[in-house]
Design an enzyme around this catalytic site. Structure first.
Site, PDB file in Angstrom:
ATOM      1  CG  HIS A 228      89.000  23.963  50.131  1.00  0.00           C
ATOM      2  ND1 HIS A 228      90.017  24.501  49.581  1.00  0.00           N
ATOM      3  CD2 HIS A 228      90.235  24.776  51.161  1.00  0.00           C
ATOM      4  CE1 HIS A 228      91.111  23.974  49.520  1.00  0.00           C
ATOM      5  NE2 HIS A 228      91.530  24.711  51.014  1.00  0.00           N
ATOM      6  CE  LYS A 230      90.603  27.735  47.956  1.00  0.00           C
ATOM      7  NZ  LYS A 230      90.802  26.471  48.678  1.00  0.00           N
ATOM      8  CG  ASP A 235      76.878  41.659  35.821  1.00  0.00           C
ATOM      9  OD1 ASP A 235      76.835  41.839  36.876  1.00  0.00           O
ATOM     10  OD2 ASP A 235      78.150  42.479  34.800  1.00  0.00           O
ATOM     11  CG  HIS A 403      98.211  27.157  48.280  1.00  0.00           C
ATOM     12  ND1 HIS A 403      96.723  27.710  48.002  1.00  0.00           N
ATOM     13  CD2 HIS A 403      98.103  26.708  49.189  1.00  0.00           C
ATOM     14  CE1 HIS A 403      96.165  27.424  48.689  1.00  0.00           C
ATOM     15  NE2 HIS A 403      96.583  26.497  49.929  1.00  0.00           N
ATOM     16  CE  LYS A 405      94.319  24.833  46.144  1.00  0.00           C
ATOM     17  NZ  LYS A 405      95.262  24.395  47.474  1.00  0.00           N
ATOM     18  CG  ASP A 410      96.719  12.024  27.309  1.00  0.00           C
ATOM     19  OD1 ASP A 410      98.190  10.970  27.613  1.00  0.00           O
ATOM     20  OD2 ASP A 410      96.286  10.881  26.568  1.00  0.00           O
TER      21      ASP A 410
END
Length: 483
Positions: A228, A230, A235, A403, A405, A410
């Site tokens: 899942h 991404k 380089d 979508h 996440k 703090d």
């Protein structure tokens, strides 16, 4: 006139069916119990398999927490091969020092996933799919040695073909380009039709691999155990990670009215090499082969921003992202702002959030008003009353799919990644996140969160829901360990 009763060896078929059901129930129940998973999840699967003996077995085969001993062993071999490289030993010597308040937190992450704290020269927050696409295409154009991409969803649509065209152009110029996609998340790119789109890319020298491909000879198609992640690494010095996939669904230039609202992260500096390390593991495991003769982990000057890459997956029982998020919530003294598209918390995660609210911490939860899964939306809403009774403020993002996440704690701790706040991300899929120890970045993420609040509706303490809807939410919550 009585109906004939079919018999086998003197017993009616009903007797044989009863005995078959009983024996299979005992065998399957024993098998699930011996896996020693969480009690709630274990009991839920036992109920499904026993109350729906045929359908339940099919559901378990597709969605159940399959054991991964063979996968773990295979990944261990690729990890061991990487561990033997001299440049990785050099990488381990470049340890950054965490802030005093985060020393134990950084130790927990390192012990649970094996990745050390590093630093970055730049940590850039990307608040949309278009901005992320622009950043990715810019870095692809600037690449000199190699480009590595790993995505759960990669669609051969306008967005996907634009990236593929850019990758093909760089491959023709001699840049080493490797693209890894998940079989379940990217079925079109991995299909015969997808190969037609990939033809020019492959002819230019680009490399392509599929994570856990679906095969007819597999007894279980590994619907869990997905990558899942991404990840983009250019380089070994520039990296991108977060929640944004390569698809028109997350590109507001293509879909201005309903593109997902999502968050991504661009990193420059030493922490990128740990993203590279993860990609190399996944690439080798997926059949891409071991990469030799290339400078995969270049040395870099220490940056000013401590960044800890956190990786988790079903090949390990450590649940690094799950532990890191709970530990960060426990550390909170002022505020916890959590954004997630899928909120199906584990018992420990739910307890951490409510404990924080009860001790006076400002806890805000942002979820979509309607996610792309009706069952997950219902399951999430089943937790709202308990959260609100403890003092948590719950907000639903309206208008389009939310979508992002992210976790903000703090004034100096932030986390952005691919993991949802649910059992599937914590335990069943391969995920990656970045914990950033920076007041400046924390302020930027807080500003983004507050801006998103303007598109939200606060969920009232006494939410109106019809009896059928409440029943559906209760049933969805019961199934939450399976989601």
């Amino acid at each position: 006139m009585s109906m004939p009763v079919w018999t086998i060896a003197g017993y009616s078929w009903l007797n044989w069916l009863g005995w078959t059901w009983t024996v299979s129930s005992i065998v399957l129940t024993t098998w699930i119990v011996m896996q020693r998973r969480a009690p709630v999840s274990t009991l839920a699967w036992i109920m499904v398999l026993n109350l729906m003996p045929v359908i339940g077995l099919a559901v378990y085969a597709y969605f159940g927490p399959q054991r991964v001993k063979r996968q773990r062993l295979k990944r261990w071999h690729h990890r061991a091969a990487l561990m033997s490289q001299e440049d990785l030993r050099t990488l381990r010597q470049g340890r950054a020092e965490p802030p005093v308040w985060a020393v134990q937190h950084a130790a927990l992450i390192e012990q649970s996933c094996g990745l050390q704290l590093a630093s970055c020269h730049e940590v850039k927050l990307l608040g949309s799919g278009a901005a992320t696409l622009d950043a990715l295409l810019g870095e692809i154009a600037a690449a000199r040695k190699h480009i590595h991409l790993e995505y759960y969803i990669y669609e051969p649509d306008i967005t996907g073909l634009a990236v593929l065209q850019a990758l093909t152009a760089r491959a023709k110029e001699g840049v080493r380009v490797r693209l890894l996609v998940d079989a379940i998340g990217s079925p079109k790119l991995g299909s015969r039709e997808g190969r037609r789109h990939l033809a020019h890319y492959l002819a230019a020298g680009g490399q392509f691999a599929i994570f856990h491909p679906r095969r007819l000879d597999r007894l279980r198609p590994l619907v869990n155990l997905r990558t899942h992640r991404k990840i983009a690494v250019i380089d070994g010095r520039v990296g991108l990670l977060g929640g944004i996939n390569i698809t028109d669904d997350e590109n507001e230039r293509v879909r201005p009215q309903d593109a997902y609202r999502d968050t991504h992260l661009l990193l420059r500096g030493g922490a990128v090499r740990w993203l590279q390390y993860l990609f190399l593991q996944d690439w080798g495991y997926a059949g891409g082969g071991q990469i030799q003769g290339e400078d995969m982990l270049p040395e870099d000057q220490p940056g000013t921003v401590p960044v800890h890459v956190v990786a988790s997956g079903p090949d390990s029982d450590s649940e690094a992202i799950h532990r890191a998020m709970i530990d960060a919530i426990h550390m909170a003294r002022e505020r916890i702002w959590l954004a997630t598209p899928y909120f199906v918390p584990t018992e420990s995660a739910l307890m951490a959030l409510t404990n924080a609210a009860l001790r006076g911490v400002s806890v805000k939860l942002m979820v979509p008003e309607k996610s792309d899964s009706r069952v997950v939306t219902a399951a999430a809403r089943s937790y709202f009353e308990e959260l609100q009774n403890a003092g948590v403020l719950v907000f639903e993002y309206s208008g389009r799919m939310f979508h992002a996440k992210t976790l903000l704690v703090d004034q100096s701790y932030s986390m952005v990644g691919s993991a949802n706040f649910d059992n599937r991300s914590f335990r069943l899929n391969f995920e990656v996140a970045a914990a950033v120890f920076s007041t400046t970045f924390n302020q930027q993420l807080a500003a983004m969160f507050e801006n998103d609040l303007s598109a939200c509706k606060r969920v009232p303490a006494r939410r109106r829901a019809s009896p059928p809807q409440r029943l559906f939410e209760a049933v969805a919550r019961l199934a939450s360990p399976l989601l």
